[in-house]
Design a protein around this motif. Structure first.
Motif, PDB file in Angstrom:
ATOM      1  N   TYR A 117      -0.571   3.493   6.717  1.00 27.49           N
ATOM      2  CA  TYR A 117       0.384   2.422   6.453  1.00 27.49           C
ATOM      3  C   TYR A 117       1.801   2.925   6.727  1.00 27.49           C
ATOM      4  O   TYR A 117       2.139   4.059   6.405  1.00 27.49           O
ATOM      5  CB  TYR A 117       0.285   1.947   4.998  1.00 27.49           C
ATOM      6  CG  TYR A 117      -1.035   1.290   4.666  1.00 27.49           C
ATOM      7  CD1 TYR A 117      -1.342   0.018   5.137  1.00 27.49           C
ATOM      8  CD2 TYR A 117      -1.966   1.951   3.864  1.00 27.49           C
ATOM      9  CE1 TYR A 117      -2.553  -0.589   4.831  1.00 27.49           C
ATOM     10  CE2 TYR A 117      -3.179   1.352   3.553  1.00 27.49           C
ATOM     11  CZ  TYR A 117      -3.467   0.087   4.045  1.00 27.49           C
ATOM     12  OH  TYR A 117      -4.660  -0.504   3.740  1.00 27.49           O
ATOM     13  N   VAL A 118       2.608   2.052   7.330  1.00 26.68           N
ATOM     14  CA  VAL A 118       3.991   2.395   7.628  1.00 26.68           C
ATOM     15  C   VAL A 118       4.899   1.807   6.553  1.00 26.68           C
ATOM     16  O   VAL A 118       4.487   0.950   5.769  1.00 26.68           O
ATOM     17  CB  VAL A 118       4.410   1.878   9.016  1.00 26.68           C
ATOM     18  CG1 VAL A 118       3.560   2.497  10.110  1.00 26.68           C
ATOM     19  CG2 VAL A 118       4.324   0.346   9.076  1.00 26.68           C
ATOM     20  N   SER A 119       6.139   2.257   6.538  1.00 27.39           N
ATOM     21  CA  SER A 119       7.131   1.709   5.619  1.00 27.39           C
ATOM     22  C   SER A 119       8.309   1.169   6.418  1.00 27.39           C
ATOM     23  O   SER A 119       8.535   1.558   7.571  1.00 27.39           O
ATOM     24  CB  SER A 119       7.617   2.784   4.643  1.00 27.39           C
ATOM     25  OG  SER A 119       8.368   3.776   5.329  1.00 27.39           O
ATOM     26  N   LEU A 120       9.074   0.286   5.793  1.00 26.16           N
ATOM     27  CA  LEU A 120      10.257  -0.261   6.456  1.00 26.16           C
ATOM     28  C   LEU A 120      11.257   0.851   6.755  1.00 26.16           C
ATOM     29  O   LEU A 120      11.843   0.891   7.843  1.00 26.16           O
ATOM     30  CB  LEU A 120      10.898  -1.330   5.572  1.00 26.16           C
ATOM     31  CG  LEU A 120      12.215  -1.927   6.074  1.00 26.16           C
ATOM     32  CD1 LEU A 120      12.043  -2.552   7.458  1.00 26.16           C
ATOM     33  CD2 LEU A 120      12.741  -2.956   5.079  1.00 26.16           C
TER      34      LEU A 120
ATOM     35  N   GLN B  54       0.844  -1.179   0.000  1.00 22.33           N
ATOM     36  CA  GLN B  54       0.000   0.000   0.000  1.00 22.33           C
ATOM     37  C   GLN B  54       0.891   1.244   0.000  1.00 22.33           C
ATOM     38  O   GLN B  54       2.083   1.172   0.279  1.00 22.33           O
ATOM     39  CB  GLN B  54      -0.906  -0.012   1.241  1.00 22.33           C
ATOM     40  CG  GLN B  54      -1.642  -1.319   1.475  1.00 22.33           C
ATOM     41  CD  GLN B  54      -2.775  -1.534   0.499  1.00 22.33           C
ATOM     42  OE1 GLN B  54      -3.149  -0.649  -0.251  1.00 22.33           O
ATOM     43  NE2 GLN B  54      -3.332  -2.746   0.502  1.00 22.33           N
ATOM     44  N   SER B  55       0.297   2.374  -0.297  1.00 21.27           N
ATOM     45  CA  SER B  55       1.024   3.635  -0.235  1.00 21.27           C
ATOM     46  C   SER B  55       1.286   3.977   1.228  1.00 21.27           C
ATOM     47  O   SER B  55       0.356   4.141   2.019  1.00 21.27           O
ATOM     48  CB  SER B  55       0.197   4.749  -0.901  1.00 21.27           C
ATOM     49  OG  SER B  55       0.837   5.989  -0.776  1.00 21.27           O
ATOM     50  N   ALA B  56       2.568   4.055   1.604  1.00 19.66           N
ATOM     51  CA  ALA B  56       2.949   4.257   3.002  1.00 19.66           C
ATOM     52  C   ALA B  56       3.018   5.743   3.311  1.00 19.66           C
ATOM     53  O   ALA B  56       3.947   6.427   2.888  1.00 19.66           O
ATOM     54  CB  ALA B  56       4.276   3.575   3.293  1.00 19.66           C
ATOM     55  N   ASP B  57       2.017   6.236   4.049  1.00 16.81           N
ATOM     56  CA  ASP B  57       2.011   7.647   4.437  1.00 16.81           C
ATOM     57  C   ASP B  57       2.423   7.833   5.889  1.00 16.81           C
ATOM     58  O   ASP B  57       2.516   8.952   6.382  1.00 16.81           O
ATOM     59  CB  ASP B  57       0.635   8.260   4.208  1.00 16.81           C
ATOM     60  CG  ASP B  57      -0.470   7.543   4.989  1.00 16.81           C
ATOM     61  OD1 ASP B  57      -0.144   6.589   5.733  1.00 16.81           O
ATOM     62  OD2 ASP B  57      -1.636   7.915   4.843  1.00 16.81           O
TER      63      ASP B  57
ATOM     64  N   THR C 273       5.823  -4.398   8.797  1.00 11.93           N
ATOM     65  CA  THR C 273       5.372  -3.661   7.617  1.00 11.93           C
ATOM     66  C   THR C 273       4.499  -4.540   6.724  1.00 11.93           C
ATOM     67  O   THR C 273       3.461  -4.095   6.222  1.00 11.93           O
ATOM     68  CB  THR C 273       6.586  -3.165   6.809  1.00 11.93           C
ATOM     69  OG1 THR C 273       7.387  -2.318   7.642  1.00 11.93           O
ATOM     70  CG2 THR C 273       6.149  -2.379   5.589  1.00 11.93           C
ATOM     71  N   ARG C 274       4.900  -5.790   6.551  1.00 11.02           N
ATOM     72  CA  ARG C 274       4.113  -6.690   5.705  1.00 11.02           C
ATOM     73  C   ARG C 274       2.716  -6.917   6.295  1.00 11.02           C
ATOM     74  O   ARG C 274       1.712  -6.852   5.571  1.00 11.02           O
ATOM     75  CB  ARG C 274       4.843  -8.033   5.554  1.00 11.02           C
ATOM     76  CG  ARG C 274       4.078  -9.037   4.691  1.00 11.02           C
ATOM     77  CD  ARG C 274       4.885 -10.300   4.477  1.00 11.02           C
ATOM     78  NE  ARG C 274       5.009 -11.104   5.667  1.00 11.02           N
ATOM     79  CZ  ARG C 274       4.072 -11.980   6.082  1.00 11.02           C
ATOM     80  NH1 ARG C 274       2.931 -12.097   5.423  1.00 11.02           N
ATOM     81  NH2 ARG C 274       4.275 -12.692   7.164  1.00 11.02           N
ATOM     82  N   PHE C 275       2.647  -7.170   7.585  1.00  9.46           N
ATOM     83  CA  PHE C 275       1.343  -7.370   8.214  1.00  9.46           C
ATOM     84  C   PHE C 275       0.516  -6.089   8.146  1.00  9.46           C
ATOM     85  O   PHE C 275      -0.691  -6.126   7.924  1.00  9.46           O
ATOM     86  CB  PHE C 275       1.519  -7.810   9.664  1.00  9.46           C
ATOM     87  CG  PHE C 275       1.696  -9.288   9.837  1.00  9.46           C
ATOM     88  CD1 PHE C 275       0.670 -10.069  10.343  1.00  9.46           C
ATOM     89  CD2 PHE C 275       2.893  -9.909   9.494  1.00  9.46           C
ATOM     90  CE1 PHE C 275       0.818 -11.441  10.510  1.00  9.46           C
ATOM     91  CE2 PHE C 275       3.061 -11.267   9.654  1.00  9.46           C
ATOM     92  CZ  PHE C 275       2.023 -12.043  10.163  1.00  9.46           C
TER      93      PHE C 275
END
Length: 316
Positions: free
Chosen positions: A13-16, A6-9, A166-168
């Motif tokens: 959603y978080v990003s690695l 997903q788009s991590a904002d 992040t994957r979950f």
């Protein structure tokens, strides 16, 4: 199969990269050392957390000033001279994170979603543990899956934990069917019991939706041989519903507008949301697990710094 990215904002959603960058926000934070006097974790290790134990180092001859309680009678009799045991502080205390990414966490009315705040808290705690020289592991779960990463003392393991979180986190979406919240929470705690046999610091990061008597039993079992902290993530809507206007609630495909000025609509909703927080607080009091609370309306790092430095009085 990996969840679609997903788009991590950083809010939904978080990003690695975002979780790894929290290394800097975790500086100066500790679960046991140099906390303010009123901290939940202040004082000696025996007060709220067991801390690290003592490992036997060696037998040596008695020297003036040695503690007589450390005399080894059998060794002294065999050698004909006073012999004492020496000890070194055990430096390793594994940190095990239990991270909730169920559909109940995919909600937020202010700044962030509960799932995003929880992922950030897990990363912050992992950085604190690694910087303290401890092994770090995790149990990450959602409504349908649970993944365990055994504690290791390495940056690679921390990165694996953040990648799993992040994957979950990216697997959450409005059209994803929710599972049995109670069963998935209890299954995760059961896996945690298998990993954390003794002398671990266990941080359970969740909204504790579906917590039951089984949950209470598992928390007590964990606490019997480990230090356990409950990091409850909540949304301010549960504490302060708007008095006027329309509250639009959606699960992605359908939405409903609630007229909040109508008492017969607002009051039952307020009782339900507020009651869930009270139920969790009551359960954790019974388990004697310290509770730290985190709102979706404020940054995770700032709240963690505050919670580690503030005594929470748990009323009976």
């Amino acid at each position: 199969m990996d969840a679609p990215q997903q788009s991590a904002d950083g809010q939904v959603y978080v990003s690695l990269a975002q979780l790894m960058a929290l290394e800097f926000a975790a500086r100066g934070l500790s679960f046991i050392a140099r906390q303010p006097r009123a901290s939940l974790l202040s004082g000696n290790h025996a007060s709220h957390l067991r801390g690290r134990g003592l490992d036997f180092d060696e037998l040596r001859r008695y020297q003036p000033g040695d503690d007589l309680r450390h005399l080894d009678c059998k060794a002294s009799l065999r050698s004909g001279t006073p012999i004492v045991r020496t000890w070194t502080e055990e430096r390793d205390r594994p940190l095990l994170l239990v991270l909730d990414q169920r559909m109940s966490m995919f909600f937020g009315s202010r700044v962030s979603f509960k799932s995003a705040i929880a992922a950030e808290l897990a990363a912050l705690c992992a950085w604190i543990g690694l910087k303290a020289g401890d092994r770090v592991g995790a149990v990450v779960f959602d409504d349908h899956e649970c993944q365990c990463l055994s504690p290791l003392r390495s940056r690679a393991r921390l990165q694996a934990i953040c990648a799993t979180a992040t994957r979950f986190n990216h697997g959450l979406a409005a059209d994803v069917p929710a599972g049995d919240s109670r069963q998935s929470l209890d299954n995760a705690l059961q896996r945690c019991l298998q990993l954390a046999r003794h002398d671990h610091l266990v941080c359970v990061i969740s909204d504790f939706a579906g917590a039951s008597d089984t949950t209470l039993k598992q928390l007590r079992q964990l606490r019997a041989h480990n230090d356990v902290l409950a990091l409850q993530v909540f949304d301010p809507l549960a504490l302060d519903l708007p008095q006027q206007g329309r509250l639009v609630i959606s699960q992605g495909r359908l939405q409903v507008a609630l007229a909040m000025e109508r008492q017969r609509i607002r009051q039952p909703l307020s009782d339900f949301l507020g009651g869930r927080l009270k139920d969790v607080a009551h359960l954790l009091r019974r388990s004697q697990v310290p509770l730290l609370m985190f709102s979706t309306a404020l940054p995770a790092a700032a709240q963690l710094r505050l919670e580690l430095g503030r005594l929470r009085e748990l009323k009976p």
